[in-house]
Design a protein around this motif. Structure first.
Motif, PDB file in Angstrom:
ATOM      1  N   LYS A 129      39.958  34.170  46.140  1.00 22.20           N
ATOM      2  CA  LYS A 129      41.146  33.500  45.603  1.00 22.20           C
ATOM      3  C   LYS A 129      41.300  32.112  46.209  1.00 22.20           C
ATOM      4  CE  LYS A 129      46.062  34.356  44.747  1.00 22.20           C
ATOM      5  NZ  LYS A 129      47.178  35.325  44.936  1.00 22.20           N
ATOM      6  N   ARG A 132      38.505  29.869  44.646  1.00 20.55           N
ATOM      7  CA  ARG A 132      38.287  30.074  43.208  1.00 20.55           C
ATOM      8  C   ARG A 132      37.902  28.782  42.477  1.00 20.55           C
ATOM      9  NH1 ARG A 132      41.918  34.152  39.499  1.00 20.55           N
ATOM     10  NH2 ARG A 132      40.816  33.844  37.523  1.00 20.55           N
ATOM     11  N   GLU A 133      38.371  27.642  42.975  1.00 22.11           N
ATOM     12  CA  GLU A 133      38.052  26.364  42.343  1.00 22.11           C
ATOM     13  C   GLU A 133      36.546  26.109  42.292  1.00 22.11           C
ATOM     14  OE1 GLU A 133      39.929  23.679  40.936  1.00 22.11           O
ATOM     15  OE2 GLU A 133      41.317  25.360  40.707  1.00 22.11           O
ATOM     16  N   PHE A 135      34.335  28.092  41.443  1.00 23.04           N
ATOM     17  CA  PHE A 135      33.697  28.928  40.422  1.00 23.04           C
ATOM     18  C   PHE A 135      34.241  28.644  39.023  1.00 23.04           C
ATOM     19  CE2 PHE A 135      33.375  31.107  44.485  1.00 23.04           C
ATOM     20  CZ  PHE A 135      32.022  31.391  44.530  1.00 23.04           C
ATOM     21  N   LYS A 136      34.604  27.415  38.785  1.00 27.76           N
ATOM     22  CA  LYS A 136      35.119  27.041  37.468  1.00 27.76           C
ATOM     23  C   LYS A 136      34.097  27.303  36.366  1.00 27.76           C
ATOM     24  CE  LYS A 136      38.574  23.530  38.620  1.00 27.76           C
ATOM     25  NZ  LYS A 136      38.953  22.098  38.466  1.00 27.76           N
ATOM     26  N   GLU A 139      34.807  30.652  34.900  1.00 23.88           N
ATOM     27  CA  GLU A 139      36.210  31.024  34.703  1.00 23.88           C
ATOM     28  C   GLU A 139      36.491  31.636  33.331  1.00 23.88           C
ATOM     29  OE1 GLU A 139      39.794  31.814  36.197  1.00 23.88           O
ATOM     30  OE2 GLU A 139      38.370  30.605  37.366  1.00 23.88           O
ATOM     31  N   PRO A 140      35.968  31.097  32.230  1.00 22.11           N
ATOM     32  CA  PRO A 140      36.263  31.713  30.923  1.00 22.11           C
ATOM     33  C   PRO A 140      35.730  33.138  30.787  1.00 22.11           C
ATOM     34  CG  PRO A 140      35.423  29.478  30.641  1.00 22.11           C
ATOM     35  CD  PRO A 140      35.189  29.852  32.065  1.00 22.11           C
ATOM     36  N   ARG A 141      34.768  33.502  31.627  1.00 22.78           N
ATOM     37  CA  ARG A 141      34.177  34.844  31.534  1.00 22.78           C
ATOM     38  C   ARG A 141      34.534  35.723  32.741  1.00 22.78           C
ATOM     39  NH1 ARG A 141      27.933  34.020  30.594  1.00 22.78           N
ATOM     40  NH2 ARG A 141      28.109  31.755  30.528  1.00 22.78           N
ATOM     41  N   LEU A 142      35.550  35.340  33.492  1.00 21.74           N
ATOM     42  CA  LEU A 142      35.885  36.042  34.732  1.00 21.74           C
ATOM     43  C   LEU A 142      37.048  37.006  34.555  1.00 21.74           C
ATOM     44  CD1 LEU A 142      35.645  36.436  37.825  1.00 21.74           C
ATOM     45  CD2 LEU A 142      37.220  34.485  38.075  1.00 21.74           C
ATOM     46  N   SER A 143      36.863  38.240  35.037  1.00 19.19           N
ATOM     47  CA  SER A 143      37.959  39.197  35.188  1.00 19.19           C
ATOM     48  C   SER A 143      38.134  39.439  36.683  1.00 19.19           C
ATOM     49  CB  SER A 143      37.647  40.510  34.469  1.00 19.19           C
ATOM     50  OG  SER A 143      37.615  40.327  33.076  1.00 19.19           O
ATOM     51  N   TYR A 144      39.240  38.957  37.229  1.00 22.97           N
ATOM     52  CA  TYR A 144      39.480  39.001  38.674  1.00 22.97           C
ATOM     53  C   TYR A 144      40.623  39.951  38.987  1.00 22.97           C
ATOM     54  CZ  TYR A 144      41.287  37.475  43.224  1.00 22.97           C
ATOM     55  OH  TYR A 144      41.744  37.453  44.511  1.00 22.97           O
TER      56      TYR A 144
END
Length: 358
Positions: A129, A132-133, A135-136, A139-144
């Motif tokens: 967390k 997280r920046e 790993f942009k 981001e559109p494919r991330l479930s956190y």
């Protein structure tokens, strides 16, 4: 006092020597090296596990996918399966970056769960967390997801680990995984090669569960262990049946499918954190094991952080693998992102054993 004098008078010098010197020294040696003795005698009390059924892995970048599937005895699909990569996260920022850059072209959904507790009930920050920046790109494919730790001191660490893996099962369902999607089950530092994942998503009739044989490294890609890593696995997902786990789930093992780089950290503090945090914390038998100077010396030698003997099942294998890991100066067929950014990840490449202190 007269009774003591009578007792000593009845003992000869050899008995006194044994009683006051040899016997205490033996007790002290067992205290310091009892774990080594147990591991060395392992062939007497434990049989080796059932051998895997190896599957030959065919690959060349110039060979077509229909040909590769045929070589494996599988058919080829009209369109590829969806792929989910699910991990529990602690603090391996660099390894997570290398992993996701390697797998990025073929992953439908990246699923990551982190807790504010280690498996050993120590509090920890939500490291992903915070970072997280970085790993942009996914981001559109991330479930956190986040999960609160149970913080039960003295409990077997594997109970907390199982609790977190169960929560990861639930997060996968929220992420939208469906039957026959591919699910990668592995720790962050167990990285399948991208061509392995591409093969399995395009080929038909692959086994429902496959373990992935990974080249096994310690501290960096300079120290390659002689035995392979096998705990990583890939599953054709089945709702109600597939459960996220990190133990043996099938007899089938796909050869040469990626890399496992254990304790591959940039900072000495990360080594200390993991030694205290992960499920085998009982291996830290003495406080000096956590000395930064000792850890740095061991990294450069390729020795064992816990001063343990190899976990083998025959005396021949134990004796043959005792001592430091031989240095390797091969950096052939490592993750492409690592080599493309060698200056940034220099500490992971051969000849760069010194670590930073933060």
């Amino acid at each position: 006092m007269s009774r003591v004098r009578c007792l000593l008078h009845g003992l000869d010098f050899r008995a006194i020597f044994f009683l006051f010197l040899i016997f205490p020294a033996g007790i002290f040696a067992i205290y310091c090296h009892g774990q080594k003795i147990t591991y060395f005698l392992r062939p007497l009390w434990q049989s080796p596990p059932k051998p895997f059924i190896p599957i030959t892995h065919y690959y060349n970048e110039n060979v077509s996918m229909p040909t590769l599937c045929k070589l494996h005895g599988w058919g080829v699909r009209e369109f590829p399966r969806r792929v989910y990569d699910a991990v529990l996260f602690s603090n391996e920022i660099d390894m997570l970056t290398i992993r996701w850059k390697e797998l990025y072209p073929y992953i439908t959904r990246f699923v990551l769960l982190e807790s504010n507790s280690t498996f050993t009930a120590l509090p920890k920050p939500l490291n992903f967390k915070v970072n997280r920046e970085k790993f942009k790109f996914i981001e559109p494919r991330l479930s956190y997801g986040e999960i609160g730790g149970r913080f039960r001191k003295g409990e077997n660490p594997f109970v907390e680990e199982a609790y977190q893996r169960l929560a990861l099962d639930q997060l996968l369902r929220v992420a939208g995984i469906e039957d026959d999607d591919l699910l990668i089950m592995s720790d962050v530092d167990e990285i399948p090669s991208r061509h392995t994942i591409d093969l399995l998503r395009w080929c038909d009739d692959i086994p429902d569960v496959l373990h992935l044989e990974l080249r096994n490294y310690l501290y960096s890609f300079e120290f390659q262990l002689s035995h392979k890593s096998w705990r990583a696995s890939i599953h054709r997902y089945q709702r109600g049946k597939t459960k996220y786990a990190h133990y043996r789930q099938t007899d089938y093992l796909l050869s040469d499918s990626g890399w496992h780089c254990s304790f591959c950290f940039r900072y000495i503090s990360d080594f200390i954190f993991k030694m205290k945090a992960y499920s085998h914390t009982d291996r830290v038998r003495f406080s000096h094991f956590l000395s930064p100077k000792r850890i740095q010396d061991i990294i450069c030698k390729g020795a064992d952080l816990y001063d343990m003997l190899p976990e083998e099942y025959t005396f021949k294998d134990i004796i043959g693998r005792m001592g430091p890991i031989p240095h390797s100066f091969s950096a052939v067929h490592l993750p492409s992102y690592l080599l493309e950014n060698a200056d940034q990840y220099k500490y992971l490449l051969p000849g760069n054993c010194l670590r930073e202190r933060n």
